[in-house]
Design an enzyme around this catalytic site. Structure first.
Site, mmCIF file in Angstrom:
data_model
loop_
_atom_site.group_PDB
_atom_site.id
_atom_site.type_symbol
_atom_site.label_atom_id
_atom_site.label_comp_id
_atom_site.label_asym_id
_atom_site.label_seq_id
_atom_site.Cartn_x
_atom_site.Cartn_y
_atom_site.Cartn_z
ATOM 1 N N LYS A 6 0.539 -1.039 0.302
ATOM 2 C CA LYS A 6 -0.072 0.274 -0.328
ATOM 3 C C LYS A 6 0.855 1.349 0.167
ATOM 4 O O LYS A 6 0.336 2.421 -0.609
ATOM 5 C CB LYS A 6 -0.499 0.176 1.245
ATOM 6 N N GLY A 7 1.848 1.045 0.582
ATOM 7 C CA GLY A 7 3.063 2.431 0.538
ATOM 8 C C GLY A 7 3.217 3.139 -0.091
ATOM 9 O O GLY A 7 3.450 4.403 -0.525
ATOM 10 N N ASP B 6 14.705 -1.455 0.293
ATOM 11 C CA ASP B 6 15.809 -1.502 2.102
ATOM 12 C C ASP B 6 16.075 -2.874 1.776
ATOM 13 O O ASP B 6 17.346 -2.542 0.840
ATOM 14 C CB ASP B 6 14.360 -2.193 2.548
ATOM 15 N N ASP C 242 3.981 3.176 6.753
ATOM 16 C CA ASP C 242 3.395 3.468 7.487
ATOM 17 C C ASP C 242 4.474 2.001 8.555
ATOM 18 O O ASP C 242 5.751 1.804 8.309
ATOM 19 C CB ASP C 242 2.203 1.792 7.326
ATOM 20 N N PHE D 221 14.570 4.184 10.178
ATOM 21 C CA PHE D 221 12.488 3.613 9.454
ATOM 22 C C PHE D 221 11.652 4.931 9.821
ATOM 23 O O PHE D 221 11.832 5.606 10.453
ATOM 24 C CB PHE D 221 12.193 2.837 10.535
HETATM 25 P P1 IMP Z 1 12.580 -4.777 0.727
HETATM 26 O O1 IMP Z 1 11.902 -5.840 0.339
HETATM 27 O O2 IMP Z 1 13.713 -5.109 1.666
HETATM 28 O O3 IMP Z 1 13.245 -3.905 0.131
HETATM 29 O O4 IMP Z 1 11.160 -4.400 1.036
HETATM 30 C C1 IMP Z 1 10.990 -3.408 0.368
HETATM 31 C C2 IMP Z 1 9.714 -2.762 1.251
HETATM 32 O O5 IMP Z 1 9.791 -3.223 3.362
HETATM 33 C C3 IMP Z 1 9.096 -1.398 0.841
HETATM 34 O O6 IMP Z 1 7.986 -1.386 0.721
HETATM 35 C C4 IMP Z 1 7.583 -1.055 2.549
HETATM 36 O O7 IMP Z 1 6.684 -1.872 2.473
HETATM 37 C C5 IMP Z 1 8.776 -1.794 3.690
HETATM 38 N N1 IMP Z 1 10.274 -1.238 4.369
HETATM 39 C C6 IMP Z 1 11.067 -0.694 4.511
HETATM 40 N N2 IMP Z 1 11.326 -0.292 5.272
HETATM 41 C C7 IMP Z 1 10.613 0.609 5.354
HETATM 42 C C8 IMP Z 1 10.104 2.131 6.391
HETATM 43 O O8 IMP Z 1 11.115 2.492 6.680
HETATM 44 N N3 IMP Z 1 9.348 2.749 6.808
HETATM 45 C C9 IMP Z 1 8.586 1.696 5.909
HETATM 46 N N4 IMP Z 1 8.105 0.374 5.583
HETATM 47 C C10 IMP Z 1 9.634 0.475 5.450
#
Ligand code: IMP
Length: 179
Positions: free
Chosen positions: A41-42, A101, A157, A150
């Site tokens: 949803k982000g 991330d 969220d 974060f």
């Molecule tokens: P990845 O697979 O680790 O790259 O994760 C990406 C997803 O993790 C993003 O689409 C977010 O939903 C969540 N995420 C990663 N870091 C943050 C943050 O600092 N705040 C909120 N959501 C995060």
């Protein structure tokens, strides 16, 4: 635990950068009709601001994914909770993400979407935390590279909270003082 918020990126800075990204994307996709694939949803607020600044006849579609908990951190496998409504074969696809991330989610999704044989496939992310990367993944368009905080707000969220905040804020947890 007490939660405090500190503004990292103000709504004005975000708006200015979204404008710049939209200009660049409009240029690169001139005479094309890309499908913007928003990752729920982000990325919804980013999508809605970005698409209104694009000087292109875009279409939009949505995907929702969830991790397999611990397994995700090792395998990078994600579960698709909601798939695209449309066939994106032979289309110019631009994935719209809120934040990269570890890179595991997009690394998986990129390969998954590629199997559907789009004409082209690119990724725009508003935020990137390169320090946390576990797989080699680079977006084609990037809003801001940020340190390992974060962050919440502007769609992002913490346990479904704070998405509505207009600024992007660092979320800090602190124990209440005993004195
Ligand atoms: P990845 O697979 O680790 O790259 O994760 C990406 C997803 O993790 C993003 O689409 C977010 O939903 C969540 N995420 C990663 N870091 C943050 C943050 O600092 N705040 C909120 N959501 C995060």
């Amino acid at each position: 635990m007490k939660e405090t918020l500190e503004i990292l990126l103000s709504r004005d800075r975000i708006a200015a950068r979204v404008n710049e990204l939209a200009g660049q994307i409009s240029c690169d996709y001139r005479n094309k009709r890309p499908v913007l694939v928003c990752i729920l949803k982000g990325a919804v607020i980013f999508l809605s601001d970005l698409m209104r600044k694009l000087m292109l006849p875009v279409e939009i579609d949505f995907m929702a994914v969830s991790s397999y908990g611990q397994a995700t951190s090792s395998s990078g496998v994600v579960r698709i909770l909601k798939d695209l409504d449309q066939n994106i074969g032979n289309r110019d696809v631009l994935v719209v993400e809120d934040i990269i991330d570890t890179g595991l989610t997009l690394n998986y999704l990129y390969k998954n979407i590629l199997q559907r044989r789009p004409r082209s496939l690119k990724v725009v992310t508003l935020l990137d935390k390169p320090e946390r990367r576990q797989v080699n993944f680079s977006p084609d368009y990037l809003g801001f590279s940020i340190p390992d905080y974060f962050v919440v707000g502007y769609g992002l969220d913490f346990n479904e909270r704070y998405r509505h905040l207009p600024d992007i804020c660092i979320l800090k947890h602190s124990s209440p003082s005993l004195d």
